[in-house]
Design an enzyme around this catalytic site. Structure first.
Site, PDB file in Angstrom:
ATOM      1  N   GLY A   1      19.290  -9.328 -23.312  1.00 57.56           N
ATOM      2  CA  GLY A   1      18.073  -8.557 -23.497  1.00 57.56           C
ATOM      3  C   GLY A   1      18.210  -7.537 -24.611  1.00 57.56           C
TER       4      GLY A   1
ATOM      5  N   GLY B   1      24.833 -12.285 -12.402  1.00 51.48           N
ATOM      6  CA  GLY B   1      26.110 -11.633 -12.173  1.00 51.48           C
ATOM      7  C   GLY B   1      26.044 -10.126 -12.183  1.00 51.48           C
TER       8      GLY B   1
ATOM      9  N   GLY C   1      24.984  -7.667 -20.593  1.00 55.28           N
ATOM     10  CA  GLY C   1      23.995  -8.664 -20.202  1.00 55.28           C
ATOM     11  C   GLY C   1      23.111  -9.076 -21.357  1.00 55.28           C
TER      12      GLY C   1
ATOM     13  N   ILE D   1      17.915  -4.171 -24.614  1.00 52.44           N
ATOM     14  CA  ILE D   1      18.681  -2.947 -24.355  1.00 52.44           C
ATOM     15  C   ILE D   1      20.187  -3.209 -24.455  1.00 52.44           C
ATOM     16  CG2 ILE D   1      19.256  -1.188 -22.657  1.00 52.44           C
ATOM     17  CD1 ILE D   1      16.375  -1.241 -21.714  1.00 52.44           C
TER      18      ILE D   1
ATOM     19  N   GLU E   1      30.201 -12.449 -18.591  1.00 50.20           N
ATOM     20  CA  GLU E   1      29.741 -13.792 -18.241  1.00 50.20           C
ATOM     21  C   GLU E   1      29.082 -14.486 -19.428  1.00 50.20           C
ATOM     22  OE1 GLU E   1      27.187 -12.982 -14.936  1.00 50.20           O
ATOM     23  OE2 GLU E   1      25.406 -12.715 -16.172  1.00 50.20           O
TER      24      GLU E   1
END
Length: 428
Positions: A213, A332, A211, A215, A234
């Site tokens: 960000g 997602g 994803g 982290i 994604e």
């Protein structure tokens, strides 16, 4: 320029207004897929429109209509950005909760005879445009709905199921402006620790989804010594491109689309957009395929890595609300968490700092914050990671979940969390 291109080419983006009758639905891709000059023209026509709705997942451009100033033009957001978030809270637009994978189906259900307004690369000599940084939900409408395109030389021409022929285009205009960029986020020491805890559990040959960000970026950075990783995600970004160029990502062990970095949209720096331009290794596909948990689950050792806001000791994760107010959306995250669960030897990681920035509030909780929604379900969650360790939750009883989650909370909150969990019967 061939005859079809010449015939459909428009001299001004306001030509889209001719296609906006009463109660027309306009579908716009997310991020750089939004055609800036075309949507500026739609906004300018706002006072004269009747019942027109614009459907979009993530907007990068602020416009008056987003704030509800025109009775006949309304925005429907399916994920809140820093632009649409304040507009939603002031009542200027509507918000619809949805899993990213469901967007094509939902839009087919809630719209009638829509028109797609999208940014694209300039047409090639055969009359084909590429949707560039995007496939997302709009690619599924190719051949099913008219498109009005904004051709921009700054948009990379990408490969996959995101090309559209001029014969399927109601009109197109030319524009020339740089794409919005998203530099790699600054990684803190806590992020680095969390990233390393995740990376050491990722086997060589795994297929990853990461994803957005700091982290997730830290986790990607920590994968530099891995071999033959695959990508099915994604979002494609600079950090993934860097691993590809370093030889870490080859995709040779993938089950679906071997050798390809599968994605549905891309966001990064200009150098990254140059990287994906005409790059056969990057494949842009519709989101209802990319994010389908059943498709994801075909990959062996699929690893999903995402960030969250807070997790309770049952294993319920809120990833979209802060202090009881809507901040983003489901996106997602749940799609990939479930896909990892279906994958043989798959793993899902949800990561967060153990506390808020000032260390005044624990983000591992006995109960989620007041009004918080559940983004990733307790039955789906697998591993939760903070700077204090990894809590393996899938298949574990509540008492074990509570023990393991409290063990990765900040030490100063552990006694308090344990006492409250015992009061509720979660700990013995």
């Amino acid at each position: 320029m061939n005859e079809a291109l010449r015939r459909t080419r428009c001299s001004d983006p306001s030509a889209i207004v001719e296609h906006l009758g009463a109660h027309t639905d306009v579908i716009v891709p997310l991020a750089n897929g939004e055609p800036d000059t075309v949507m500026t023209a739609v906004d300018a026509a706002g006072p004269d429109l009747e019942g027109v709705r614009v459907h979009q997942m993530h907007s990068l451009h602020d416009r008056p209509y987003l704030h509800g100033v025109y009775p006949g033009l309304r925005h429907v957001a399916y994920f809140l950005s820093e632009i649409t978030r304040p507009a939603f809270h002031e009542g200027g637009l509507d918000f619809t909760p949805v899993h990213f994978s469901e967007m094509p189906h939902i839009l087919s259900y809630v719209t009638r005879a829509p028109i797609i307004a999208a940014a694209a690369s300039p047409p090639d000599r055969h009359g084909y445009f590429s949707l560039g940084t995007n496939a997302d939900y709009v690619a599924r409408f190719i051949g099913k709905a008219p498109f009005f395109l904004e051709a921009n030389p700054h948009m990379p021409r990408t490969r996959g199921e995101n090309t559209i022929h001029v014969s399927q285009v109601a009109g197109w205009v030319e524009a020339d402006y740089p794409l919005a960029e998203s530099p790699s986020p600054r990684v803190s020491e806590k992020d680095r620790i969390i990233g390393e805890l995740i990376a050491e559990r990722v086997p060589d040959g795994a297929t990853i989804q990461v994803g957005i960000g700091s982290i997730p970026a830290a986790a990607l950075s920590a994968l530099g010594n891995h071999r033959d990783l695959g990508v099915h995600t994604e979002l494609l970004s600079d950090a993934i491109a860097e691993l590809f160029m370093a030889g870490v990502i080859t995709g040779t062990g993938k089950t679906t689309r071997p050798g390809k970095m599968v994605t549905t949209f891309a966001l990064g720096t200009r150098a990254f957009y140059d990287f994906i331009d005409d790059n056969a290794a990057a494949e842009f596909l519709p989101v209802d395929w990319v994010n389908d948990p059943r498709v994801i689950g075909r990959e062996r050792a699929f690893v999903s890595i995402n960030a969250t806001v807070e997790v309770d000791v049952m294993g319920q994760a809120n990833s979209e609300m802060i202090r009881g107010r809507m901040w983003s959306g489901s996106g997602g995250q749940a799609d990939f968490a479930k896909g990892a669960m279906f994958s043989p030897h798959g793993m899902g990681f949800l990561a967060l700092h153990s506390t808020t920035r000032d260390e005044s509030v624990s983000r591992i909780k006995v109960r989620l914050g007041e009004g918080a929604v559940i983004t990733t379900h307790k039955n789906t969650i697998d591993n939760v990671v903070t700077e204090y360790g990894v809590a393996e939750l899938h298949g574990q009883p509540v008492s074990v979940r509570a023990e393991r989650l409290i063990a990765i909370a900040h030490p100063k909150f552990r006694d308090e969390l344990s006492a409250e969990a015992r009061t509720l019967g979660y700990l013995r």
